[in-house]
Enzyme design. Sequence first.
Site, PDB file in Angstrom:
ATOM      1  N   CYS A   1      47.609  43.875  33.689  1.00 31.39           N
ATOM      2  CA  CYS A   1      47.685  42.424  33.855  1.00 31.39           C
ATOM      3  C   CYS A   1      47.105  41.725  32.635  1.00 31.39           C
ATOM      4  O   CYS A   1      46.042  42.119  32.135  1.00 31.39           O
ATOM      5  CB  CYS A   1      46.849  41.981  35.056  1.00 31.39           C
TER       6      CYS A   1
ATOM      7  N   TYR B   1      45.907  46.585  46.614  1.00 33.18           N
ATOM      8  CA  TYR B   1      46.828  45.472  46.819  1.00 33.18           C
ATOM      9  C   TYR B   1      47.642  45.714  48.107  1.00 33.18           C
ATOM     10  O   TYR B   1      47.420  46.702  48.807  1.00 33.18           O
ATOM     11  CB  TYR B   1      47.681  45.255  45.561  1.00 33.18           C
TER      12      TYR B   1
END
Length: 371
Positions: free
Chosen positions: A25, A182
Amino acid sequence: MPSLFEPLSIGDLILRNRIGLSPMCQYSAVEGVPNEWHQAHLGRFAAAGLGVIFTEATHVTRAGRITPGCLGLWTDEQVEGLARILRFIRSVDPEVKLGIQLAHSGRKGSADVPWKGGKPLKEDSAWETVAPSALPHDEGWPTPRALDAGELPGILDAFVASAKRALAAGFEMVELHGAHGYLIHTFLSPVSNRRTDAYGGTREKRMRFPLEVASAVRKVLPKDKAFGVRLSGQDYLDGGMTVDDTVALARELKGIGVDFLDISGGGISPSKLKVKVGPGYQVPSAERVKAEIGLPTFTVGMILDGRQADEIVRTGKADAVLVGRGHLREPFWVWRAAEALGAKHYCPPQYLRAGESPGDIVPRETLAKRA
Ligand SMILES: Cc1cc2nc3c(=O)[nH]c(=O)nc-3n(C[C@H](O)[C@H](O)[C@H](O)COP(=O)(O)O)c2cc1C
C-alpha cells in the site's frame, strides 16, 4: 542458471524468474485513483527485470478501503489510471508479468494513513466497518458491524466487478487478499469469526465465504490469466488459524482452479505473536502448503538477499519469493541478487552501461533471440 533465475510457469503464464514485488500500500490515492506517485513508485520497478510486479491492495468498494489514500477498482476512472501505469511499465519491460491484489479491509478499514499514526479515523471522517462478527481489531478500534448473510452476495459481486476492471486495466495476474486481518481473513480465522450461521463455526463454514468469492472471481478470469490468493499461513496465536487450516483451504482453492498461492502470515490481531520474526520466518508455512498442495507457491517476509532467496527456491521450499521492503530500499534488488549469484538479468538498453560494474546484464534483444 541459479534456481532463482529459472523461469516459472503459473497457469498459462511464464514468469521470467522467481522474484516478485510484494504488494505494498502506498496510501497516496485520491478517491481510489492512482496518480503520479503510483506512476513513479511502480515505474521504479519497470527496469528491474522482475518476474512479477504486484500492485498494492486495491479495494473493491469505497468503504472497503483501509485508509482514504488506498487504491480502488470500483469505478472506471480507476481502471484508466492503472492502465496508464501498466502501459508505461510494458513499454520498458514487455516481459514482466503484472499482477493486482484485490482486497476489502473489513474491520481494519477506516484508518488513517500510517504516517499520520495509522489509527482509526475520527468521527467526522470515519466510515462504518464490517466483519463476520462484531469484534474490534484491537482496543481503541471501532466495533465493526457484523455482516448479515444477505449482504455477502453484494461484497462478492464487488470482488467480481473489480476483477473484471482489473482485466480491462491490463493485468494478467489477479490475487485475492485473504491475509493480514482484512475481510476475507476475518472469515477464515476463529479469532475473528464467531458466527453461528452457515459462514462460521466449523472450519468448513469459516472457509465458505472466502471460497465463494474465490470461485466467483475465478469464473470471470480467462484461463490465460493467473489467479491466486494470499493467505496468512498462520495467525501465530493460540486459538487462531494454523497451517493445517491453511492447507485445508488451499486444497479447496486448488479444486476451484486457483493457479498460485502466496503464503504470508499474521495480521489478525496486534497481540504478541507466537513467532520469532527473522529472515525467512514465514518460509515454513509456504513449504508445508507447497508440499501438500503442489500449486506454484510464493513465500514472503524478510527475504533479504539473492543467496537466501535462491536457497529457498533451490531446495523446493517455495517456487518464488516476493520481496517488499527490500524493494523500497533498493528497486534494483534483482540486479544485486543476479550479481551475487552470477546470473544474467534483464536490463533496458538505456541502462546497459551500468553493466560496466560487476554483474552480467543482458539486454532485451538478446533475451528475445534466446527465447
Ligand atoms: C509499506 C507496506 C505496505 C504493505 N501493503 C501491503 C498490501 O497492500 N498487501 C499485502 O498483502 N501486504 C502488504 N504489505 C506486506 C508486504 O507485502 C510483505 O508481505 C511484508 O512487508 C513482508 O515482506 P518484506 O519483509 O519483504 O517486506 C505491506 C508492507 C509494507 C512495508
